[in-house]
Write a protein that holds these residues in place. Sequence first.
Motif, short mmCIF file in Angstrom:
data_model
loop_
_atom_site.label_atom_id
_atom_site.label_comp_id
_atom_site.label_asym_id
_atom_site.label_seq_id
_atom_site.Cartn_x
_atom_site.Cartn_y
_atom_site.Cartn_z
N GLU A 217 0.82 -1.23 0.00
CA GLU A 217 0.00 0.00 0.00
C GLU A 217 0.85 1.27 0.00
O GLU A 217 0.55 2.20 -0.77
N PRO A 218 1.92 1.38 0.81
CA PRO A 218 2.73 2.62 0.73
C PRO A 218 3.36 2.86 -0.62
O PRO A 218 3.67 4.00 -0.97
N LEU A 219 3.53 1.79 -1.41
CA LEU A 219 4.17 1.97 -2.72
C LEU A 219 3.27 2.76 -3.69
O LEU A 219 3.77 3.31 -4.67
N LEU A 220 1.95 2.80 -3.40
CA LEU A 220 1.03 3.48 -4.31
C LEU A 220 1.17 4.99 -4.25
O LEU A 220 0.64 5.69 -5.12
N VAL A 221 1.85 5.52 -3.22
CA VAL A 221 2.05 6.97 -3.14
C VAL A 221 3.47 7.37 -3.53
O VAL A 221 3.86 8.51 -3.32
N SER A 336 8.77 3.48 4.22
CA SER A 336 8.63 4.12 5.53
C SER A 336 7.37 4.95 5.65
O SER A 336 7.04 5.43 6.73
N LEU A 337 6.68 5.19 4.52
CA LEU A 337 5.45 5.96 4.59
C LEU A 337 4.39 5.20 5.36
O LEU A 337 4.22 4.00 5.18
N SER A 338 3.74 5.87 6.18
CA SER A 338 2.73 5.23 7.01
C SER A 338 1.46 5.00 6.21
O SER A 338 1.05 5.83 5.40
N ALA A 339 0.85 3.89 6.47
CA ALA A 339 -0.42 3.59 5.80
C ALA A 339 -1.52 4.52 6.27
O ALA A 339 -2.47 4.80 5.55
N SER A 340 -1.37 4.96 7.53
CA SER A 340 -2.41 5.84 8.03
C SER A 340 -2.43 7.17 7.30
O SER A 340 -3.48 7.82 7.18
N LEU A 341 -1.26 7.64 6.81
CA LEU A 341 -1.22 8.88 6.06
C LEU A 341 -2.04 8.76 4.78
O LEU A 341 -2.80 9.65 4.42
N GLU A 342 -1.87 7.66 4.11
CA GLU A 342 -2.65 7.44 2.88
C GLU A 342 -4.13 7.40 3.18
O GLU A 342 -4.95 7.95 2.44
N THR A 343 -4.49 6.77 4.27
CA THR A 343 -5.91 6.70 4.65
C THR A 343 -6.46 8.09 4.91
O THR A 343 -7.57 8.43 4.50
#
Length: 1299
Positions: A217-221, A336-343
């Motif tokens: 999921e973090p790879l999508l950003v 390292s990007l948090s999944a919660s940020l994407e949410t």
Amino acid sequence: MERGGGDRRARGSARCCGDAVMAEPSAAEQRWLQTARDFVLRALPASPDPGGTERPPLDAVLRCVRSAGGGDLPLGYSFISISDLKHQQHAPCCSHLTWSTNTFKEWAHQGKGALPMHSSLPRAYLILVGYLTDGRQEDKDGCLYVKDSTGIIACELLRFELEWLESLFLFPSWAYIPQTDHSAAGYIEILVDPVPVNRLPKEVSETIPVIYPALAEPLLVSRIPCKKRSKLSVAGELSRLSPLLCIHQKTFFFLFLKCFTSVVWVPVLVKKPNQLAWHHTLQLGRRYTITGLSISSLKKSGQRMFVTSISSRLLPYCAEKVKEQALDSSWQGESSLSASLETTEHFNDSSELSAEEWPGLMKESKIISYVGTVTKILNAQAGLYELDNKVCLCLAYQQLLNSARGIRPGACVELIDVHLLQKPLVSSPFIVLGACLNSTVLLRSFSRLSTPYHPPVTSRNLYLQLLFRYNLGMPLYLWLVSLLETFKERFSCFFGHQRLLLSSIHQNPGPAEKFLVPVLQAVVPDRRETRDIYQEILAKVHHCPLQKYLTLDPPYQVPSLSALGRVAEQKGWEGFCPSQLLSPLEAQHMGTQELNRRLAWSYCTLSAGSFQPRLILLGVLRVSSRRSSLQLQDSSGTLPCVISHRDSSPFANTALIGSLLQVENYQLVVERFIQSDFPSWEQLENSEHVREKKTSIYVQFYFEDVQVLHSVEGQIQKDRRSNSRKKNDGSSTSDLETPEAKVLKLEDPTPDPGRDEGCQRGQSSTGITSCVSHLFLVTQKEGLMLRNYQLLREGGGEEQEPQRSFQATVLWLGRPQLWSHPRETKSLPELEEANHDGGEGMTRQEALLLFMGKSLQWFPFLHLDGLYRFIVPHCSDLEVFDKLSFPPVPAEFLGRPSCPLCLPVQDNWHLQHETWLPFPAECQLAARAALTGMDQRVSSIPEILSNSFRGSLVSFSGEIVERTLCASPKNEKPSATLSLRKQKGSLLASDHSVKLSISAVAGSPVVLDIYIAATYLQHLRGLLPGAKILFQNLERKISRFHNVYCAYIASSCVTILSLPASHQLFTSSCAGRASSPSLVFISNLQHHLQNLPQARILCHVSCVLTLSLQWVCSLCSSIFKEGKCTRHSPPCPSHTGVRQASARVLVEDGTGEALVLCRNQHVAAMLGLSLLEWEAVQSCVQSRGSLFIQYGEATGTGCVEELEDPIACYLRNLCRSSLICRPILLDFSLDRKPSKVLQPAPVQVRNFRCGEMEFVSQVRPRQSLLCLNVEEVGQKALCCLNRERIERMSGHCQVGTTT
């Protein structure tokens, strides 16, 4: 195509016994094997063997069939190819190769449990062998098919494996479901797993490096360009699966893989044609591995997702066969990007409608899962199905690319994440389950019933086009569906189903779209967002058109014409109150006959706004030859109509016959007819005295308020194509944008000698259809009557019975013309020809047209000063009009110009309106007056009322001020009326007449009365107060009291020029006069009252000359005393009395004196008595029956006054008292009845005394006036009125001096 012949399934005798050699097959087995061999060679392509040679798969097929049948050959079954199945099997069937008879019966019996009224699928003894495929290589749509060498057919399976593709299978249990219209092939339902004929290839197992959704999921950003990244393999649990979608001719779907240990998920887009079959094998909750994924984003929103590549594979997840992959250098720094940020970003970017965009109390739909059985197809084209007899399933918000195959009554479906909407439509009895693009619809079991298959159309589906165009929510969409269903039900029998639902995407919009688009534009908010399907599928926070809704109470309804008539009749009688139809002050003085006669005919009007919600009127314009009236028609019935133009021109557009009309502004008129026996006004609240009730309902509207949804081709064009005149043949119509009349192309007027009888034969021998037309001008039209025309019958002999007919005098213009191909034209060559002739020798071109039988349909279209054209279809004889004419009188009188030839209008002739007389150049019709030989001038009402008027038949136009039902004059009973009384359909008694008070313009006090016998009224609609009417050929009469009035006679005719305004409509039969009378002087009455039926004077009461009070019997008008009638021979049974009062009062206004006759309630006003005082006086008179008082020395002619009678003394003193000598404002009309001949009386000389001075003055004779109203005048009002009188008098003096 079905095979039967018993429940036993024959089997071969050959068996496999270990390694032993098989026995020699029997003759039946040999024949069966030869048939199987021929089938395989014809239907199954050869496959290469290990040696490289191609061999037909006969042995493999037979081995598979023997294995499925337990080792025996199924001799009772036969092979069937795909081509034969599609073209020869027209009824649903099923085949079960391995089932016994009992097994099949039990299976069929279980399937009828939910729907016992349906029959089970019949069993066919057929063997189906074919290849499972996902479609042709160049056209893969995500559906599965079964194919062989002869054809391909769609199929549905409950379970599918990817390794089944392109493999040969034996289908032991299957069902064939054809389409209902048989225009296209059906599909196959695979009831159990197919049996592979050959061994299926196995996937080579290898270890696959994968990443899981938590890391993916973090790879999508990531901001690294996608081209620099390597392909990935992602493993996870299938949490959601979108339906197949086709946008811009590209088919794709989304799937969502969830982490095994958390709720993190990633979207995967599958759009490669070879991978669309994945959609059939994916199952929610299962674990999968997808290889070869890259990252892509949407152009519009920038939403990022994983996308499959051409090398991607879908594999079942196996922990032993995968290893977690470590990201290479191209992916470093992104994990390292948090999944919660994407949410959080998704949540903030999600668009939700604000509260102001959802007016009212919005409801939030619930998202549920549901398993149910399809019990009914509510509307396949709209995607509506019924589940478990109680729930409505809506699949319209999904595309249904598989054409809803398998969703038949009896099938079981599982719904995952669908929206539950409770009562989205007020009129809907169902709870609705709506499937959005976030929902999943799974078929759990096929139907075992022989139920039809209705595939929804996607390319020209008006339901779905309007749904997506306006982004409708569920309540509006269900209302849209109900309107379209109503539209189809009412009018498909007239125009055909497909023509009604034409869409503007491919051609001009059809009638249904023309009707619905303005309605939707009026109710759909302008700020409604367009539907974003990608946001609906991919957003973290779900948002779709089904998420919020408001229970819709439809703002419009479209009832059938029969239902509209029932509702109007119900409302008409709900508002019926006899006591409100009459003024109580007038009703209490009426006798029984007058009271019940005044109640016999009343009306009420209902507009579209009278109904909640508003009612829209839809109907096909027809004209009834039986009733000679316009009417709207649908499949439920007809509704008579009256159409007018706002410019007061009559409606004459014959081209609109057969057109579909929509009317939103109209007046629905309910004419109420009762037969009652009310004894007096006191019993008006008792409905038991109403013995019979009838209604006549019609609608009236302006043509400018009409929207033509569908206009048919010109009637003559339809006649040229077919001699059979079928009313409801949709194939004989075509679309026209505007209802303009069609004119025919001029041919060579020289007829072919071989086609002289073309008018009788219809079509010529050469196959070219011609028609003859003739232009004419209407100079006179008469009304519908029973006339004694004796015409020849078809079988010989003469028709002796009077014929219902009408006639019109016309002027032929030019010569008959021969026409062929239709085209539009603005020129009228016949007018130019008539103009060049200069009117010489044209008197012979006048004709009297006789309309009978079916030609009576032209009555509402034919009007004075209209230019029309008769068109004779299938005819080339230019003398057809002359051959059918005959003289109305003996031949020796034909030389007179006043005797035109009679021409009976034939049933198959078509009437076409061209234009009106004022429109062509005046020079073209300058000879009209000389040609007609009569004056057809339309007079004015003041001219008709004038003493100098000498005409006997008059034509005029005016507005109806008042409509009153009265008794017919005993001395006016024409023979035509006696004949008309034999007709059925008259709702009024034959001894009744209606009196219409007509004014020249609205508010004018000049009024002319017209009397129409009740027997004429069944053909006259629209005679309501406020309507403007053109009266033609009425008889002008003068009564014995010199009153001018008109009577409707046999030659009379009326035309509705304009309809009453909505604020002018009244709910009673009497509207009353709306304008206030003008203020005049008594001295001027002799000059002005002839043209001033009502007037007002400011006068002073001098004295009461006579006063009469009495109670009379309501039946016989004898004196009613002490509660009973005083008539003895014969005795009167009445027990009801009516009080009546009259008085003669002397008034003066300084310019002259007048005698005023007051009746009933006006007597109390003249005496200055209050209501309670007047009631007390009337009660005192009741005991004695009557009372008469006369002023002066002359003795009374009424009852002898007794001095001790207190009521007599009171009234006598009151009449002589100075209390009644006061100024009043008097409304009056001229009382002509005291003298039979009204002659100007000579001037009289009278003495007047003022104190001690005596004057002698010349005084005009006293005028006799009839009191209409009395008003008390206050001091301020008196001053104002006196000032007005002085100014008016000074003005008259100045005019006289100048003169």
